[in-house]
Design a protein around this motif. Structure first.
Motif, mmCIF file in Angstrom:
data_model
loop_
_atom_site.group_PDB
_atom_site.id
_atom_site.type_symbol
_atom_site.label_atom_id
_atom_site.label_comp_id
_atom_site.label_asym_id
_atom_site.label_seq_id
_atom_site.Cartn_x
_atom_site.Cartn_y
_atom_site.Cartn_z
ATOM 1 N N GLU A 19 0.828 -1.212 0.000
ATOM 2 C CA GLU A 19 0.000 0.000 0.000
ATOM 3 C C GLU A 19 0.856 1.253 0.000
ATOM 4 O OE1 GLU A 19 -2.736 -0.641 3.211
ATOM 5 O OE2 GLU A 19 -3.910 -2.065 2.001
ATOM 6 N N LYS A 20 1.959 1.208 0.756
ATOM 7 C CA LYS A 20 2.842 2.371 0.803
ATOM 8 C C LYS A 20 3.467 2.616 -0.580
ATOM 9 C CE LYS A 20 5.831 4.601 4.073
ATOM 10 N NZ LYS A 20 6.944 4.528 4.977
ATOM 11 N N LEU A 21 3.866 1.516 -1.208
ATOM 12 C CA LEU A 21 4.463 1.614 -2.552
ATOM 13 C C LEU A 21 3.475 2.203 -3.549
ATOM 14 C CD1 LEU A 21 6.491 -1.618 -3.291
ATOM 15 C CD2 LEU A 21 6.965 0.594 -4.273
ATOM 16 N N THR A 22 2.246 1.698 -3.497
ATOM 17 C CA THR A 22 1.230 2.180 -4.434
ATOM 18 C C THR A 22 1.004 3.673 -4.251
ATOM 19 O OG1 THR A 22 0.199 0.011 -4.272
ATOM 20 C CG2 THR A 22 -1.114 1.750 -5.282
ATOM 21 N N SER A 23 0.922 4.111 -2.989
ATOM 22 C CA SER A 23 0.655 5.544 -2.794
ATOM 23 C C SER A 23 1.897 6.374 -3.132
ATOM 24 C CB SER A 23 0.124 5.827 -1.381
ATOM 25 O OG SER A 23 1.187 5.973 -0.492
ATOM 26 N N GLN A 24 3.088 5.798 -2.919
ATOM 27 C CA GLN A 24 4.295 6.545 -3.302
ATOM 28 C C GLN A 24 4.364 6.689 -4.828
ATOM 29 O OE1 GLN A 24 6.032 8.178 -1.249
ATOM 30 N NE2 GLN A 24 7.654 8.913 -2.612
ATOM 31 N N GLY A 25 3.947 5.639 -5.551
ATOM 32 C CA GLY A 25 3.886 5.707 -7.020
ATOM 33 C C GLY A 25 2.966 6.844 -7.451
ATOM 34 N N ASP A 26 1.804 6.929 -6.766
ATOM 35 C CA ASP A 26 0.859 8.014 -7.089
ATOM 36 C C ASP A 26 1.504 9.374 -6.841
ATOM 37 O OD1 ASP A 26 -0.992 6.154 -7.710
ATOM 38 O OD2 ASP A 26 -2.049 6.223 -5.771
ATOM 39 N N THR A 27 2.226 9.481 -5.701
ATOM 40 C CA THR A 27 2.871 10.759 -5.355
ATOM 41 C C THR A 27 3.842 11.183 -6.459
ATOM 42 O OG1 THR A 27 2.764 10.073 -3.052
ATOM 43 C CG2 THR A 27 4.199 11.942 -3.542
ATOM 44 N N VAL A 28 4.669 10.237 -6.920
ATOM 45 C CA VAL A 28 5.649 10.550 -7.969
ATOM 46 C C VAL A 28 4.931 11.042 -9.227
ATOM 47 C CG1 VAL A 28 7.385 9.552 -9.540
ATOM 48 C CG2 VAL A 28 7.416 8.970 -7.108
ATOM 49 N N ARG A 29 3.871 10.313 -9.600
ATOM 50 C CA ARG A 29 3.134 10.719 -10.812
ATOM 51 C C ARG A 29 2.555 12.116 -10.659
ATOM 52 N NH1 ARG A 29 2.346 5.445 -11.374
ATOM 53 N NH2 ARG A 29 0.690 5.372 -9.821
ATOM 54 N N THR A 30 1.956 12.391 -9.492
ATOM 55 C CA THR A 30 1.359 13.719 -9.281
ATOM 56 C C THR A 30 2.425 14.806 -9.371
ATOM 57 O OG1 THR A 30 -0.031 12.595 -7.677
ATOM 58 C CG2 THR A 30 -0.212 14.985 -7.737
ATOM 59 N N LEU A 31 3.581 14.564 -8.697
ATOM 60 C CA LEU A 31 4.656 15.573 -8.712
ATOM 61 C C LEU A 31 5.086 15.857 -10.154
ATOM 62 C CD1 LEU A 31 6.867 14.429 -5.681
ATOM 63 C CD2 LEU A 31 5.521 16.532 -5.859
ATOM 64 N N LYS A 32 5.175 14.769 -10.957
ATOM 65 C CA LYS A 32 5.618 14.943 -12.340
ATOM 66 C C LYS A 32 4.587 15.721 -13.155
ATOM 67 C CE LYS A 32 8.867 11.137 -12.946
ATOM 68 N NZ LYS A 32 9.059 9.770 -13.431
ATOM 69 N N THR A 33 3.291 15.354 -13.021
ATOM 70 C CA THR A 33 2.291 16.089 -13.825
ATOM 71 C C THR A 33 2.196 17.539 -13.373
ATOM 72 O OG1 THR A 33 0.678 14.998 -12.409
ATOM 73 C CG2 THR A 33 0.689 14.313 -14.705
ATOM 74 N N GLU A 34 2.444 17.759 -12.090
ATOM 75 C CA GLU A 34 2.348 19.155 -11.600
ATOM 76 C C GLU A 34 3.655 19.916 -11.820
ATOM 77 O OE1 GLU A 34 1.116 18.760 -7.585
ATOM 78 O OE2 GLU A 34 -0.987 18.339 -8.121
ATOM 79 N N LYS A 35 4.613 19.221 -12.486
ATOM 80 C CA LYS A 35 5.915 19.837 -12.790
ATOM 81 C C LYS A 35 6.554 20.445 -11.532
ATOM 82 C CE LYS A 35 5.489 20.493 -17.727
ATOM 83 N NZ LYS A 35 4.518 19.484 -17.947
ATOM 84 N N ALA A 36 6.615 19.628 -10.510
ATOM 85 C CA ALA A 36 7.213 20.076 -9.240
ATOM 86 C C ALA A 36 8.730 20.248 -9.405
ATOM 87 C CB ALA A 36 6.926 19.046 -8.160
ATOM 88 N N ALA A 37 9.377 20.802 -8.386
ATOM 89 C CA ALA A 37 10.836 21.030 -8.445
ATOM 90 C C ALA A 37 11.556 19.698 -8.605
ATOM 91 C CB ALA A 37 11.291 21.713 -7.163
ATOM 92 N N LYS A 38 12.649 19.717 -9.374
ATOM 93 C CA LYS A 38 13.375 18.481 -9.677
ATOM 94 C C LYS A 38 13.827 17.762 -8.407
ATOM 95 C CE LYS A 38 17.054 16.589 -12.556
ATOM 96 N NZ LYS A 38 17.698 15.856 -11.504
ATOM 97 N N ALA A 39 14.296 18.533 -7.441
ATOM 98 C CA ALA A 39 14.786 17.947 -6.184
ATOM 99 C C ALA A 39 13.667 17.168 -5.483
ATOM 100 C CB ALA A 39 15.331 19.037 -5.276
ATOM 101 N N ASP A 40 12.435 17.726 -5.510
ATOM 102 C CA ASP A 40 11.310 17.040 -4.864
ATOM 103 C C ASP A 40 10.977 15.739 -5.586
ATOM 104 O OD1 ASP A 40 11.184 19.069 -3.082
ATOM 105 O OD2 ASP A 40 9.493 20.103 -4.032
ATOM 106 N N ILE A 41 10.999 15.815 -6.934
ATOM 107 C CA ILE A 41 10.694 14.597 -7.707
ATOM 108 C C ILE A 41 11.762 13.538 -7.432
ATOM 109 C CG2 ILE A 41 10.445 13.613 -10.018
ATOM 110 C CD1 ILE A 41 9.297 16.309 -10.931
ATOM 111 N N ASP A 42 13.031 13.957 -7.473
ATOM 112 C CA ASP A 42 14.120 13.001 -7.232
ATOM 113 C C ASP A 42 13.980 12.329 -5.869
ATOM 114 O OD1 ASP A 42 15.156 13.458 -9.651
ATOM 115 O OD2 ASP A 42 16.836 14.715 -8.994
ATOM 116 N N ALA A 43 13.683 13.123 -4.856
ATOM 117 C CA ALA A 43 13.542 12.560 -3.505
ATOM 118 C C ALA A 43 12.416 11.528 -3.472
ATOM 119 C CB ALA A 43 13.278 13.679 -2.501
#
Ligand code: TRP
Length: 473
Positions: A19-43
């Motif tokens: 479940e943690k993995l699934t929600s972390q996957g969602d977080t990464v996707r959201t950060l990418k679509t929202e064009k968040a700062a590179k450092a945040d996406i990398d983390a």
């Protein structure tokens, strides 16, 4: 779920991690679509990768989106019987094959290992004893981690035995004795402690019986078990209804297991449904707990690392697949296992002996005359219809129940082989084969009855009192 999340992967169940993995996957996707700062996406990606590594470590599998761990484990480990396959779970055993269940296929389906000649030879070497006939003849046919137990034993690291019985009636039949006969041999051969769980709670949950009845059956069954000859200084027998409430350490282990197994998992392993009572759903943790030495501080002095070996019939394996899955996650060694085949019903090896069908079973309370009548009347024969045909074509020992029973109980290998050959050639008739079996069973059951008579209430009480055994840990 969140209350189960700890800091390290070690505290998390596969389901938590999934479940943690699934929600972390969602977080990464959201950060990418929202064009968040590179450092945040990398983390976020780093954390995702770390979780994937943890997941692989805990489940042994790669993370797959949409495939929760229990379902993956179940289809790999215990696929429900497909059409035409044998049915084997803790409540049902059946096959359409007169020779009985296909045990080689079961080994593959359950993911256990075959007890091959090499392992039998090794048991002989390590113990310095001739292997028990159940090992020589493939009656105990499958194992998990037995080599590891022997490796440790050779380095003077001891282990303990755990087996059990669900006391659902007064009437034990011969099939019930198989694990106990073998466990006694293991105890004598390796000189190790033994715990025997009597699951009166299980029978109360599954059957239409009162708590009083289940507990009374426990005390009666304990006498039959003691009559198998266990050493009182090396054996602890317990009723779940009594010991669970009296032992804080045992109950703590039950709760630990309960926290680390999801409803999804037990549904997959045991087939529980929405209308099963919650007692059943929680029960597997109670059958798991005796696999951990810390459940018996009086015997193991609080040590939690003593390896457990469980001799049982193969239908109990689902409980211990679950146990082995949780063990490392709660800091305990996985129990090792030795699995036996089933004891066939008198009518044939399509099913096992059942206490609820009087004609399918030879009971430990049967008289010599009853034994004779049951074998003559009900034991399925692989012989031919007429003496002439039998002499000409011979019988089939592979489907003949009397011959199968002799493989369980006739000690002499040469005699057994001669009976097999003579029966197959037609030299030995069905009536003569049955006579051999009757002569083997009658004295066996009579002497069991005599030993049982010697077991007093006081002896039962001693076996069932939590106490140190004759071992120092
Ligand atoms: N569930 C088993 C039965 O119904 C009893 C049991 C409990 C058991 N613990 C066990 C059997 C360990 C073998 C090994 O008979």
């Amino acid at each position: 779920m969140t209350d189960c999340l700890g800091d390290g992967a070690g505290d998390m169940t596969p389901m938590d991690l999934y479940e943690k993995l699934t929600s972390q996957g969602d977080t990464v996707r959201t950060l990418k679509t929202e064009k968040a700062a590179k450092a945040d996406i990398d983390a976020a990606v780093q954390l995702l990768l770390k979780l994937k590594v943890d997941y692989k470590q805990v489940t042994g599998q790669d993370y797959k989106t949409g495939c929760p761990p229990s379902e993956c484990v179940v289809s790999q480990d215990n696929g429900p019987a497909a059409d035409g396959e044998d049915m084997v779970d803790p409540w049902n055993v059946s096959t359409t094959n007169a020779k009985g269940v296909d045990y080689d296929k079961l080994i593959v389906r359950f993911g256990s290992s075959k007890i091959d000649q090499e392992l039998v030879d090794r048991i002989e070497r390590v113990s310095g004893q001739k292997a028990h006939r159940f090992l020589r003849r493939g009656i105990f046919f499958s194992h998990r981690d037995m080599h590891q137990v022997l490796d440790a034993y050779e380095k003077n690291k001891s282990f303990y035995l755990y087996t059990g019985r669900g006391p659902s009636s007064d009437a034990l039949h011969m099939g019930h004795l198989i694990p106990f006969i073998f466990t006694k041999w293991l105890q004598d051969t390796f000189d190790i402690p033994l715990v025997i769980q009597l699951t009166d709670d299980e029978k109360y949950l599954w059957k239409d019986l009162s708590l009083e009845d289940c507990h009374r059956y426990t005390m009666e069954n304990a006498k039959d078990i003691i009559a198998c000859g266990f050493d009182i200084n090396k054996t602890f027998i317990f009723s779940d209804l009594d010991y669970m409430g009296a032992s804080p350490d045992f109950y703590r282990n039950v709760v630990k297991v309960q926290k680390h197994v999801t409803f999804n998992q037990v549904k997959g392993i045991f087939g529980f449904g929405d209308s099963d009572c919650i007692g059943k759903i929680a029960f597997p943790a109670i059958q798991a707990a005796p696999s951990f030495s810390s459940s018996f501080p009086q015997i193991f002095k609080g040590r939690k690392d003593v390896q457990c070996l469980i001799p049982c019939a193969i239908d109990q394996d689902p409980y211990f697949r679950m146990t082995r899955d949780v063990a490392p996650r709660i800091g305990y060694p996985k129990p090792a296992l030795l699995h036996s085949t089933f004891f066939p019903a008198l009518q044939g090896a399509q099913t096992k002996m059942s206490a609820s069908d009087a004609n399918s079973s030879i009971f430990l309370t049967d008289t010599p005359k009853q034994i004779k009548n049951k074998v003559n009347k009900h034991a399925f024969s692989g012989g031919k219809d007429t003496v002439e045909e039998h002499r000409k074509y011979g019988g089939n020992p592979d489907v003949d129940v009397s011959f199968m029973y002799l493989t369980f109980f006739l000690e002499d290998d040469e005699q057994l082989e001669k009976i097999r050959q003579d029966y197959a050639s037609g030299a030995l008739l069905t009536g003569e084969l049955k006579k051999r079996l009757i002569e083997t069973l009658q004295p066996m059951i009579t002497s069991h009855q005599e030993r049982r008579k010697q077991v007093t209430e006081e002896t039962v009480k001693q076996f069932m009192t939590p106490r140190p055994l004759n071992y120092s840990f």
